[in-house]
Scaffold this motif. Structure first.
Motif, mmCIF file in Angstrom:
data_model
loop_
_atom_site.group_PDB
_atom_site.id
_atom_site.type_symbol
_atom_site.label_atom_id
_atom_site.label_comp_id
_atom_site.label_asym_id
_atom_site.label_seq_id
_atom_site.Cartn_x
_atom_site.Cartn_y
_atom_site.Cartn_z
ATOM 1 N N ALA A 250 18.505 41.622 46.101
ATOM 2 C CA ALA A 250 17.335 40.928 45.574
ATOM 3 C C ALA A 250 17.677 40.497 44.152
ATOM 4 C CB ALA A 250 16.122 41.853 45.586
ATOM 5 N N THR A 251 16.833 39.698 43.563
ATOM 6 C CA THR A 251 17.081 39.276 42.193
ATOM 7 C C THR A 251 17.077 40.490 41.281
ATOM 8 O OG1 THR A 251 16.023 37.157 42.623
ATOM 9 C CG2 THR A 251 16.286 37.800 40.317
ATOM 10 N N ALA A 252 18.179 40.704 40.588
ATOM 11 C CA ALA A 252 18.306 41.878 39.719
ATOM 12 C C ALA A 252 17.862 41.534 38.307
ATOM 13 C CB ALA A 252 19.754 42.359 39.712
ATOM 14 N N ALA A 253 17.158 42.449 37.680
ATOM 15 C CA ALA A 253 16.750 42.242 36.293
ATOM 16 C C ALA A 253 17.981 42.244 35.391
ATOM 17 C CB ALA A 253 15.783 43.341 35.874
ATOM 18 N N PRO A 254 18.034 41.374 34.394
ATOM 19 C CA PRO A 254 19.161 41.382 33.457
ATOM 20 C C PRO A 254 19.264 42.726 32.747
ATOM 21 C CG PRO A 254 17.786 39.424 33.147
ATOM 22 C CD PRO A 254 17.033 40.342 34.054
ATOM 23 N N THR A 255 20.489 43.162 32.490
ATOM 24 C CA THR A 255 20.707 44.421 31.776
ATOM 25 C C THR A 255 21.118 44.134 30.334
ATOM 26 O OG1 THR A 255 22.973 44.456 32.639
ATOM 27 C CG2 THR A 255 21.313 45.757 33.817
ATOM 28 N N MET A 256 20.932 45.117 29.463
ATOM 29 C CA MET A 256 21.205 44.899 28.046
ATOM 30 C C MET A 256 22.697 44.841 27.747
ATOM 31 S SD MET A 256 18.162 47.140 26.279
ATOM 32 C CE MET A 256 18.433 46.395 24.671
ATOM 33 N N LEU A 257 23.484 45.593 28.513
ATOM 34 C CA LEU A 257 24.931 45.476 28.456
ATOM 35 C C LEU A 257 25.397 44.719 29.691
ATOM 36 C CD1 LEU A 257 25.854 49.057 27.219
ATOM 37 C CD2 LEU A 257 26.177 46.931 25.942
ATOM 38 N N LYS A 258 26.490 44.007 29.566
ATOM 39 C CA LYS A 258 26.978 43.176 30.658
ATOM 40 C C LYS A 258 28.351 43.647 31.137
ATOM 41 C CE LYS A 258 23.460 40.382 30.218
ATOM 42 N NZ LYS A 258 22.362 40.365 31.207
ATOM 43 N N VAL A 259 28.507 43.711 32.446
ATOM 44 C CA VAL A 259 29.801 43.930 33.081
ATOM 45 C C VAL A 259 30.113 42.691 33.896
ATOM 46 C CG1 VAL A 259 31.018 45.219 34.884
ATOM 47 C CG2 VAL A 259 29.718 46.452 33.145
ATOM 48 N N ALA A 260 31.240 42.062 33.619
ATOM 49 C CA ALA A 260 31.678 40.897 34.382
ATOM 50 C C ALA A 260 32.593 41.362 35.499
ATOM 51 C CB ALA A 260 32.396 39.903 33.487
ATOM 52 N N ALA A 261 32.489 40.716 36.655
ATOM 53 C CA ALA A 261 33.255 41.151 37.828
ATOM 54 C C ALA A 261 33.711 39.953 38.640
ATOM 55 C CB ALA A 261 32.386 42.071 38.713
ATOM 56 N N GLY A 262 34.864 40.113 39.278
ATOM 57 C CA GLY A 262 35.372 39.058 40.140
ATOM 58 C C GLY A 262 36.385 39.615 41.126
ATOM 59 N N ILE A 263 36.681 38.787 42.141
ATOM 60 C CA ILE A 263 37.686 39.134 43.154
ATOM 61 C C ILE A 263 38.633 37.947 43.312
ATOM 62 C CG2 ILE A 263 38.093 39.787 45.565
ATOM 63 C CD1 ILE A 263 35.258 40.895 45.666
ATOM 64 N N GLY A 264 39.918 38.226 43.262
ATOM 65 C CA GLY A 264 40.933 37.186 43.459
ATOM 66 C C GLY A 264 41.774 37.490 44.676
ATOM 67 N N ARG A 265 42.162 36.431 45.388
ATOM 68 C CA ARG A 265 42.996 36.569 46.588
ATOM 69 C C ARG A 265 44.353 35.914 46.334
ATOM 70 N NH1 ARG A 265 39.756 34.810 51.315
ATOM 71 N NH2 ARG A 265 39.940 32.752 50.346
ATOM 72 N N LYS A 266 45.407 36.609 46.712
ATOM 73 C CA LYS A 266 46.749 36.048 46.566
ATOM 74 C C LYS A 266 47.065 35.171 47.760
ATOM 75 C CE LYS A 266 51.549 37.157 45.463
ATOM 76 N NZ LYS A 266 52.511 38.214 45.059
#
Length: 267
Positions: A250-266
């Motif tokens: 569901a739509t998540a409330a913004p947090t005060m600290l941010k963690v960026a995340a991603g997935i890469g495929r070779k």
């Protein structure tokens, strides 16, 4: 398994110095932490009360990436910076889809190694090793990794909540590249780390302050720099985004600290 402060002191583990792995365990609601870890976490939570929600979102990202790769037929998983075990673990999640999945957990924290070794003592296809991501050649040459991980076949490599503990001088992009170059086409690399973009300045400063005297001081990075860690990989949609934006329920409330995340495929 709960390791007491007395047991840890007897084992030579410093219970007076904050551990990121134990503080994260506390944030997630775990019991394998000491007062120094709890106090450090409480100082940040006082400024960013939604830190536990952010921790849970990062954990959800880890498990969903594992599920995605297992459903795609990947059977081997390397979790670097694994932290204190929290169920469901990577091996439990992967084996719900691929019963024969092989998993190696890696962490430089000795107490994490103690916990994982005890948890996995009876399983020959899951291993725990104590090693440092900042020495990738040494890590990749470990006998347990060589026994369980075939780098000629696709794999999932997890770097969850790890590279904010690696300084610019230690060159996390070069670390990722060394692993990437060893991996077979079809492999995936999953990364999350604290991001400066959008993070509350006071909470960010507090987190950096309490980590100064820890074994690994905290380094926040811009989203664009974190995205550069995926150079040489196909970055999967939605790209490098706030961790809550990966497959949200569901739509998540913004947090005060941010963690960026991603997935890469070779490719």
């Amino acid at each position: 398994m709960v390791v007491s402060e007395q047991d840890s002191a007897t084992s030579g583990i410093d219970t007076t110095q904050m551990s990121h792995a134990r503080a994260y365990d506390y944030v997630l609601g775990g019991k394998d932490n000491f007062e120094v870890d709890r106090e450090a976490a409480r100082q940040v939570i006082a400024l960013a009360p939604d830190l536990p929600a952010l921790g849970r979102a990062q954990r959800r990202f880890l498990l969903r990436a594992t599920q995605m790769c297992a459903k795609a037929g990947i059977t081997q998983f390397l979790d670097v910076g694994a932290g204190i075990p929290t169920s469901p673990n990577v091996h439990e999640t992967a084996r719900a889809i691929v019963p024969g999945a092989r998993v190696v957990y890696v962490d430089s924290d000795p107490i994490v190694f103690v916990h994982n070794r005890a948890l996995l003592a009876t399983d020959d296809n899951v291993a725990s090793i104590q090693a440092d991501v900042r020495r990738p050649a040494e890590l990749l040459g470990d006998p347990q990794i060589r026994r369980l991980i075939n780098f000629d076949e696709p794999m999932l490599l997890l770097f969850i909540g790890l590279f904010h503990l690696v300084t610019d001088e230690e060159d996390p992009a070069a670390v990722v590249a060394e692993f990437r170059d060893r991996m077979a086409p079809g492999s995936h690399i999953c990364i999350s780390q604290f991001c400066v973009d959008g993070s509350d300045p006071a909470a960010k400063a507090k987190l950096e302050e309490i980590s100064v005297n820890s074994p690994a001081p905290m380094t926040f990075r811009p989203r664009a720099e974190i995205e550069s860690f995926f150079d040489g990989l196909e970055l999967l949609p939605p790209g490098v985004v706030d961790v809550q934006e990966w497959w949200p329920d569901a739509t998540a409330a913004p947090t005060m600290l941010k963690v960026a995340a991603g997935i890469g495929r070779k490719r």
